[in-house]
Design a protein around this motif. Structure first.
Motif, PDB file in Angstrom:
ATOM      1  N   LEU A  92      22.758 -30.220  56.329  1.00 55.93           N
ATOM      2  CA  LEU A  92      22.322 -31.129  55.271  1.00 55.93           C
ATOM      3  C   LEU A  92      20.901 -31.617  55.492  1.00 55.93           C
ATOM      4  O   LEU A  92      20.391 -32.425  54.723  1.00 55.93           O
ATOM      5  CB  LEU A  92      23.263 -32.337  55.216  1.00 55.93           C
ATOM      6  CG  LEU A  92      24.735 -31.985  55.041  1.00 55.93           C
ATOM      7  CD1 LEU A  92      25.587 -33.236  55.154  1.00 55.93           C
ATOM      8  CD2 LEU A  92      24.966 -31.300  53.714  1.00 55.93           C
ATOM      9  N   ALA A  93      20.244 -31.119  56.549  1.00 57.23           N
ATOM     10  CA  ALA A  93      18.942 -31.657  56.923  1.00 57.23           C
ATOM     11  C   ALA A  93      17.840 -31.153  56.008  1.00 57.23           C
ATOM     12  O   ALA A  93      17.807 -29.989  55.615  1.00 57.23           O
ATOM     13  CB  ALA A  93      18.613 -31.271  58.366  1.00 57.23           C
ATOM     14  N   LEU A  94      16.912 -32.057  55.706  1.00 56.43           N
ATOM     15  CA  LEU A  94      15.669 -31.667  55.064  1.00 56.43           C
ATOM     16  C   LEU A  94      14.673 -31.365  56.183  1.00 56.43           C
ATOM     17  O   LEU A  94      14.423 -32.206  57.040  1.00 56.43           O
ATOM     18  CB  LEU A  94      15.151 -32.812  54.185  1.00 56.43           C
ATOM     19  CG  LEU A  94      16.097 -33.230  53.060  1.00 56.43           C
ATOM     20  CD1 LEU A  94      15.586 -34.499  52.394  1.00 56.43           C
ATOM     21  CD2 LEU A  94      16.241 -32.112  52.044  1.00 56.43           C
ATOM     22  N   PRO A  95      14.105 -30.164  56.213  1.00 56.40           N
ATOM     23  CA  PRO A  95      13.314 -29.770  57.376  1.00 56.40           C
ATOM     24  C   PRO A  95      11.966 -30.464  57.492  1.00 56.40           C
ATOM     25  O   PRO A  95      11.468 -30.676  58.594  1.00 56.40           O
ATOM     26  CB  PRO A  95      13.128 -28.263  57.179  1.00 56.40           C
ATOM     27  CG  PRO A  95      13.336 -28.026  55.726  1.00 56.40           C
ATOM     28  CD  PRO A  95      14.316 -29.065  55.260  1.00 56.40           C
ATOM     29  N   LYS A  96      11.362 -30.849  56.374  1.00 56.72           N
ATOM     30  CA  LYS A  96       9.990 -31.364  56.474  1.00 56.72           C
ATOM     31  C   LYS A  96       9.882 -32.668  57.254  1.00 56.72           C
ATOM     32  O   LYS A  96       8.958 -32.838  58.055  1.00 56.72           O
ATOM     33  CB  LYS A  96       9.368 -31.516  55.085  1.00 56.72           C
ATOM     34  CG  LYS A  96       7.861 -31.775  55.176  1.00 56.72           C
ATOM     35  CD  LYS A  96       7.147 -31.496  53.897  1.00 56.72           C
ATOM     36  CE  LYS A  96       5.652 -31.677  54.046  1.00 56.72           C
ATOM     37  NZ  LYS A  96       4.932 -31.378  52.796  1.00 56.72           N
ATOM     38  N   PRO A  97      10.802 -33.639  57.071  1.00 59.45           N
ATOM     39  CA  PRO A  97      10.708 -34.844  57.912  1.00 59.45           C
ATOM     40  C   PRO A  97      10.783 -34.528  59.402  1.00 59.45           C
ATOM     41  O   PRO A  97      10.145 -35.209  60.214  1.00 59.45           O
ATOM     42  CB  PRO A  97      11.908 -35.683  57.451  1.00 59.45           C
ATOM     43  CG  PRO A  97      12.139 -35.244  56.042  1.00 59.45           C
ATOM     44  CD  PRO A  97      11.841 -33.771  56.039  1.00 59.45           C
ATOM     45  N   LEU A  98      11.553 -33.509  59.780  1.00 60.92           N
ATOM     46  CA  LEU A  98      11.601 -33.120  61.183  1.00 60.92           C
ATOM     47  C   LEU A  98      10.257 -32.538  61.615  1.00 60.92           C
ATOM     48  O   LEU A  98       9.769 -32.830  62.710  1.00 60.92           O
ATOM     49  CB  LEU A  98      12.725 -32.103  61.416  1.00 60.92           C
ATOM     50  CG  LEU A  98      12.858 -31.571  62.848  1.00 60.92           C
ATOM     51  CD1 LEU A  98      13.023 -32.702  63.851  1.00 60.92           C
ATOM     52  CD2 LEU A  98      14.028 -30.603  62.950  1.00 60.92           C
ATOM     53  N   LEU A  99       9.643 -31.720  60.760  1.00 63.65           N
ATOM     54  CA  LEU A  99       8.314 -31.202  61.089  1.00 63.65           C
ATOM     55  C   LEU A  99       7.336 -32.339  61.329  1.00 63.65           C
ATOM     56  O   LEU A  99       6.500 -32.280  62.235  1.00 63.65           O
ATOM     57  CB  LEU A  99       7.789 -30.322  59.951  1.00 63.65           C
ATOM     58  CG  LEU A  99       8.214 -28.856  59.906  1.00 63.65           C
ATOM     59  CD1 LEU A  99       7.479 -28.144  58.774  1.00 63.65           C
ATOM     60  CD2 LEU A  99       7.946 -28.161  61.222  1.00 63.65           C
ATOM     61  N   LYS A 100       7.429 -33.379  60.513  1.00 58.55           N
ATOM     62  CA  LYS A 100       6.506 -34.504  60.667  1.00 58.55           C
ATOM     63  C   LYS A 100       6.698 -35.199  62.011  1.00 58.55           C
ATOM     64  O   LYS A 100       5.762 -35.821  62.531  1.00 58.55           O
ATOM     65  CB  LYS A 100       6.702 -35.495  59.507  1.00 58.55           C
ATOM     66  CG  LYS A 100       6.205 -34.965  58.167  1.00 58.55           C
ATOM     67  CD  LYS A 100       6.391 -35.990  57.060  1.00 58.55           C
ATOM     68  CE  LYS A 100       5.834 -35.465  55.745  1.00 58.55           C
ATOM     69  NZ  LYS A 100       6.032 -36.425  54.622  1.00 58.55           N
ATOM     70  N   ALA A 101       7.907 -35.087  62.583  1.00 66.64           N
ATOM     71  CA  ALA A 101       8.153 -35.707  63.887  1.00 66.64           C
ATOM     72  C   ALA A 101       7.275 -35.092  64.972  1.00 66.64           C
ATOM     73  O   ALA A 101       6.963 -35.745  65.974  1.00 66.64           O
ATOM     74  CB  ALA A 101       9.628 -35.566  64.263  1.00 66.64           C
ATOM     75  N   PHE A 102       6.864 -33.854  64.766  1.00 65.03           N
ATOM     76  CA  PHE A 102       6.034 -33.194  65.766  1.00 65.03           C
ATOM     77  C   PHE A 102       4.603 -33.725  65.759  1.00 65.03           C
ATOM     78  O   PHE A 102       3.794 -33.345  66.602  1.00 65.03           O
ATOM     79  CB  PHE A 102       6.043 -31.680  65.542  1.00 65.03           C
ATOM     80  CG  PHE A 102       7.326 -31.025  65.961  1.00 65.03           C
ATOM     81  CD1 PHE A 102       7.439 -30.390  67.180  1.00 65.03           C
ATOM     82  CD2 PHE A 102       8.446 -31.084  65.149  1.00 65.03           C
ATOM     83  CE1 PHE A 102       8.629 -29.805  67.581  1.00 65.03           C
ATOM     84  CE2 PHE A 102       9.640 -30.493  65.533  1.00 65.03           C
ATOM     85  CZ  PHE A 102       9.739 -29.863  66.755  1.00 65.03           C
ATOM     86  N   GLU A 103       4.284 -34.614  64.816  1.00 65.94           N
ATOM     87  CA  GLU A 103       2.986 -35.272  64.813  1.00 65.94           C
ATOM     88  C   GLU A 103       2.952 -36.453  65.775  1.00 65.94           C
ATOM     89  O   GLU A 103       1.877 -36.983  66.065  1.00 65.94           O
ATOM     90  CB  GLU A 103       2.637 -35.756  63.399  1.00 65.94           C
ATOM     91  CG  GLU A 103       2.467 -34.632  62.380  1.00 65.94           C
ATOM     92  CD  GLU A 103       2.126 -35.158  61.000  1.00 65.94           C
ATOM     93  OE1 GLU A 103       2.749 -36.151  60.573  1.00 65.94           O
ATOM     94  OE2 GLU A 103       1.235 -34.575  60.360  1.00 65.94           O
ATOM     95  N   TRP A 104       4.121 -36.858  66.277  1.00 59.01           N
ATOM     96  CA  TRP A 104       4.154 -37.973  67.218  1.00 59.01           C
ATOM     97  C   TRP A 104       3.332 -37.617  68.453  1.00 59.01           C
ATOM     98  O   TRP A 104       3.465 -36.513  69.000  1.00 59.01           O
ATOM     99  CB  TRP A 104       5.597 -38.284  67.639  1.00 59.01           C
ATOM    100  CG  TRP A 104       6.355 -39.069  66.625  1.00 59.01           C
ATOM    101  CD1 TRP A 104       6.573 -38.736  65.318  1.00 59.01           C
ATOM    102  CD2 TRP A 104       7.005 -40.321  66.825  1.00 59.01           C
ATOM    103  NE1 TRP A 104       7.310 -39.697  64.695  1.00 59.01           N
ATOM    104  CE2 TRP A 104       7.601 -40.680  65.577  1.00 59.01           C
ATOM    105  CE3 TRP A 104       7.151 -41.171  67.912  1.00 59.01           C
ATOM    106  CZ2 TRP A 104       8.326 -41.869  65.419  1.00 59.01           C
ATOM    107  CZ3 TRP A 104       7.877 -42.342  67.752  1.00 59.01           C
ATOM    108  CH2 TRP A 104       8.448 -42.688  66.527  1.00 59.01           C
TER     109      TRP A 104
END
Length: 343
Positions: free
Chosen positions: A105-117
């Motif tokens: 059920l995951a939307l992938p883009k918010p996870l990609l944004k986590a890699f900006e941390w």
């Protein structure tokens, strides 16, 4: 210490598309690299994590398979994701490649944004995003209806004015992907497979490969080592949810049903088919103790298609408890589904 970033492959895809099967295949063909696996489960039981741990070996030992079961990865970045990655990288023999299997059920883009941390950006990079799709489901247009189909639906039903949540999830996964895998290609005719491919390409904002695959068997060299650095390429990966700082999964519900001891395999399969048919269940999976059998029965249902196989013997230190995780859209009848499964 090497300053080279550790590559991470994100494997996304709708419920039951075959993500875990693909991860198992990659674990068994690691190209000589040490792997670590993160599994983001949706539900109260770590079924996918258990399946993957049964494949553990020297290239990917069991303690390198980590389950995150207390929430969506992209919603729990600070609490769960960053500490987990940091712990993996701090090992005496850190992984040389990390696979992340997201919730269906995951939307992938918010996870990609986590890699900006900052804590992550200097240490890991997104090697690629692989979207796994069920060829039969896509061919049926269940998750990504084309414009003509939507127009026909609007004419037939004035209450329909947008894609279903399932369609949006599918479209976001394809839009974010570097490669799309049409899995279970053997279950559809060549014409329907071509239609599934056409549907995927219509949703892709960029020219991306679409691979026809059976049982997740794809050459690892095709899907690993892409060097996409996807965290630097977010603008090319549009989402329906760009304006939302956060998201939830309120469109879906999970039920965990404990079955009576020593069930009958054929009966369980029939009941899982029944709940999918009569109660619009999207996905069901779990382990079942079968009377007179020393091995666990792994049952997995995608819609009305149910598969069952014995995966390993019950250990002496574990209780023979049968549980099924059921996922459906909000409003599913908990009582009726539980009554069907428990008989």
């Amino acid at each position: 210490m090497s300053i080279e970033k550790v590559p991470v492959t994100i494997i996304t895809g709708f419920l039951g598309a075959g993500k875990t099967t693909l991860v198992r295949h990659l674990m068994q063909n690691p190209q000589g690299r040490r792997l670590a696996i993160l599994v983001n489960e949706f539900g109260d039981l770590g079924i996918d994590g258990e399946i993957l741990k049964s494949c553990a070996d020297a290239n990917c030992p069991e303690d390198a398979i980590v389950e995150l079961t207390n929430g969506c990865l992209c919603c729990t970045v600070a609490d769960d994701f960053i500490p987990t990655i940091a712990a993996l990288l701090a090992r005496p023999q850190p992984p040389e490649h990390i696979l992340i299997e997201t919730s269906g059920l995951a939307l992938p883009k918010p996870l990609l944004k986590a890699f900006e941390w900052p804590d992550l950006r200097s240490r890991i990079t997104v090697d690629g995003v692989i979207a796994v799709a069920d060829a039969e489901a896509v061919a049926d247009g269940r998750f990504a209806p084309d414009l003509a189909a939507i127009a026909r639906q609007r004419l037939a039903d004035s209450s329909i004015d947008h894609d279903t949540p399932l369609g949006e999830v599918f479209e976001d996964q394809v839009a974010c992907a570097d490669i799309v895998i049409l899995n279970k290609a053997d279950l559809v005719t060549p014409d329907r497979l071509a239609q599934a491919r056409k549907t995927v390409l219509a949703e892709a904002p960029r020219n991306i490969p679409v691979l026809d695959v059976i049982e997740g068997r794809v050459d690892p060299r095709v899907v690993l080592g892409l060097g996409a650095a996807a965290e630097n390429d977010l603008d090319a990966r549009p989402s329906h949810h760009e304006d939302h700082d956060a998201h939830d999964h309120d469109d879906f519900e999970t039920i965990v049903v404990t079955l009576p001891s020593d069930a009958n395999a054929e009966t369980i399969v029939a009941r899982m088919e029944m709940i999918a048919r009569d109660h619009s269940v999207l996905r069901a999976k779990g382990y079942v103790a079968i009377a007179g059998k020393p091995m666990r029965l792994l049952v997995q249902g995608v819609g009305t298609r149910v598969r069952a196989q014995f995966d390993r013997p019950w250990r002496a230190d574990e209780e023979r408890i049968s549980r099924i995780v059921v996922i459906g859209e909000r409003g599913i009848d908990h009582g009726a589904i539980t009554a069907v499964l428990t008989g």
